[in-house]
Design a protein around this motif. Sequence first.
Motif, mmCIF file in Angstrom:
data_model
loop_
_atom_site.group_PDB
_atom_site.id
_atom_site.type_symbol
_atom_site.label_atom_id
_atom_site.label_comp_id
_atom_site.label_asym_id
_atom_site.label_seq_id
_atom_site.Cartn_x
_atom_site.Cartn_y
_atom_site.Cartn_z
ATOM 1 N N HIS A 12 -12.226 -4.421 -16.024
ATOM 2 C CA HIS A 12 -11.764 -4.175 -14.672
ATOM 3 C C HIS A 12 -11.261 -2.742 -14.517
ATOM 4 N N ARG A 13 -10.560 -2.259 -15.521
ATOM 5 C CA ARG A 13 -10.055 -0.884 -15.460
ATOM 6 C C ARG A 13 -11.188 0.124 -15.480
ATOM 7 N N ALA A 14 -12.251 -0.196 -16.186
ATOM 8 C CA ALA A 14 -13.372 0.747 -16.263
ATOM 9 C C ALA A 14 -14.080 0.866 -14.916
ATOM 10 N N GLN A 15 -14.050 -0.202 -14.110
ATOM 11 C CA GLN A 15 -14.738 -0.190 -12.826
ATOM 12 C C GLN A 15 -13.768 -0.008 -11.668
ATOM 13 N N ARG A 16 -12.587 0.473 -11.943
ATOM 14 C CA ARG A 16 -11.560 0.615 -10.910
ATOM 15 C C ARG A 16 -11.961 1.671 -9.889
ATOM 16 N N ALA A 17 -11.684 1.358 -8.650
ATOM 17 C CA ALA A 17 -11.958 2.293 -7.558
ATOM 18 C C ALA A 17 -10.995 3.469 -7.659
ATOM 19 N N PRO A 18 -11.305 4.578 -7.003
ATOM 20 C CA PRO A 18 -10.393 5.722 -7.044
ATOM 21 C C PRO A 18 -9.026 5.409 -6.449
ATOM 22 N N TRP A 19 -8.920 4.370 -5.639
ATOM 23 C CA TRP A 19 -7.637 3.932 -5.103
ATOM 24 C C TRP A 19 -7.538 2.434 -5.334
ATOM 25 N N SER A 20 -6.350 1.949 -5.420
ATOM 26 C CA SER A 20 -6.153 0.523 -5.645
ATOM 27 C C SER A 20 -5.257 -0.036 -4.548
ATOM 28 N N ARG A 21 -5.107 -1.346 -4.559
ATOM 29 C CA ARG A 21 -4.281 -2.001 -3.555
ATOM 30 C C ARG A 21 -2.829 -1.564 -3.689
ATOM 31 N N SER A 22 -2.368 -1.359 -4.905
ATOM 32 C CA SER A 22 -0.979 -0.939 -5.081
ATOM 33 C C SER A 22 -0.764 0.480 -4.554
ATOM 34 N N ASP A 23 -1.777 1.355 -4.676
ATOM 35 C CA ASP A 23 -1.668 2.700 -4.108
ATOM 36 C C ASP A 23 -1.525 2.634 -2.595
ATOM 37 N N CYS A 24 -2.324 1.764 -1.962
ATOM 38 C CA CYS A 24 -2.241 1.606 -0.511
ATOM 39 C C CYS A 24 -0.893 1.036 -0.111
ATOM 40 N N ALA A 25 -0.366 0.111 -0.883
ATOM 41 C CA ALA A 25 0.925 -0.494 -0.556
ATOM 42 C C ALA A 25 2.029 0.550 -0.601
ATOM 43 N N ARG A 26 1.939 1.493 -1.524
ATOM 44 C CA ARG A 26 2.958 2.548 -1.590
ATOM 45 C C ARG A 26 2.914 3.434 -0.358
ATOM 46 N N VAL A 27 1.733 3.663 0.181
ATOM 47 C CA VAL A 27 1.615 4.518 1.355
ATOM 48 C C VAL A 27 2.049 3.775 2.608
ATOM 49 N N VAL A 28 1.695 2.495 2.730
ATOM 50 C CA VAL A 28 1.933 1.730 3.934
ATOM 51 C C VAL A 28 3.302 1.066 3.955
ATOM 52 N N SER A 29 3.933 0.900 2.809
ATOM 53 C CA SER A 29 5.177 0.135 2.745
ATOM 54 C C SER A 29 6.283 0.669 3.648
ATOM 55 N N PRO A 30 6.466 1.975 3.853
ATOM 56 C CA PRO A 30 7.511 2.397 4.789
ATOM 57 C C PRO A 30 7.251 1.911 6.212
ATOM 58 N N ALA A 31 5.985 1.750 6.598
ATOM 59 C CA ALA A 31 5.685 1.282 7.949
ATOM 60 C C ALA A 31 5.891 -0.212 8.083
ATOM 61 N N GLY A 32 6.172 -0.903 6.990
ATOM 62 C CA GLY A 32 6.399 -2.332 7.044
ATOM 63 C C GLY A 32 7.724 -2.699 7.688
ATOM 64 N N ALA A 33 8.623 -1.777 7.787
ATOM 65 C CA ALA A 33 9.913 -2.062 8.409
ATOM 66 C C ALA A 33 9.713 -2.270 9.907
ATOM 67 N N ALA A 34 10.271 -3.342 10.428
ATOM 68 C CA ALA A 34 10.071 -3.689 11.837
ATOM 69 C C ALA A 34 10.652 -2.627 12.764
ATOM 70 N N ALA A 35 11.808 -2.090 12.437
ATOM 71 C CA ALA A 35 12.424 -1.096 13.309
ATOM 72 C C ALA A 35 11.569 0.164 13.391
ATOM 73 N N LEU A 36 11.005 0.582 12.274
ATOM 74 C CA LEU A 36 10.154 1.763 12.275
ATOM 75 C C LEU A 36 8.878 1.514 13.075
ATOM 76 N N ALA A 37 8.309 0.316 12.946
ATOM 77 C CA ALA A 37 7.095 -0.009 13.693
ATOM 78 C C ALA A 37 7.368 -0.036 15.193
ATOM 79 N N VAL A 38 8.496 -0.609 15.592
ATOM 80 C CA VAL A 38 8.844 -0.654 17.021
ATOM 81 C C VAL A 38 9.103 0.755 17.541
ATOM 82 N N GLY A 39 9.775 1.577 16.751
ATOM 83 C CA GLY A 39 10.017 2.960 17.166
ATOM 84 C C GLY A 39 8.732 3.749 17.323
ATOM 85 N N ALA A 40 7.801 3.558 16.404
ATOM 86 C CA ALA A 40 6.515 4.255 16.506
ATOM 87 C C ALA A 40 5.734 3.782 17.721
ATOM 88 N N LEU A 41 5.780 2.485 17.999
ATOM 89 C CA LEU A 41 5.114 1.952 19.185
ATOM 90 C C LEU A 41 5.732 2.505 20.461
#
Length: 117
Positions: A12-41
């Motif tokens: 699995h590691r040999a065929q790993r994509a250049p990005w993984s689900r955990s990498d995406c979670a690190r980028v998106v996790s700050p937007a998971g806060a409801a107050a931040l999402a409402v403020g951005a909206l």
Amino acid sequence: MIRSRAGQAEGHRAQRAPWSRSDCARVVSPAGAAALAVGALFLAGLGIANLYPLSLALTLGLLGALADRRGLATGFALEPVLIGGGAVLLWAGLRTVRSAVRPRATGPSGGSGESGG
């Protein structure tokens, strides 16, 4: 042939994509806060809220200028043409979105690879 869990993990590691689900979670996790999402909206709404009245004022101004120059009947005659043009553009946009979202058929739905015949 039986592979161990370690062997599967290595494969699995040999065929790993250049990005993984955990990498995406690190980028998106700050937007998971409801107050931040409402403020951005809210901020996005403030930016877009001015477009409707502005476009309506420009359209009415153009129709008024046309009615002043060519007559009231011409201004009123152009209004259904503009509404029809807007409806055609809306229809074309919705059609484009539907064709982009629609899944494409790749073969028989059985999934076994056999043709139904």
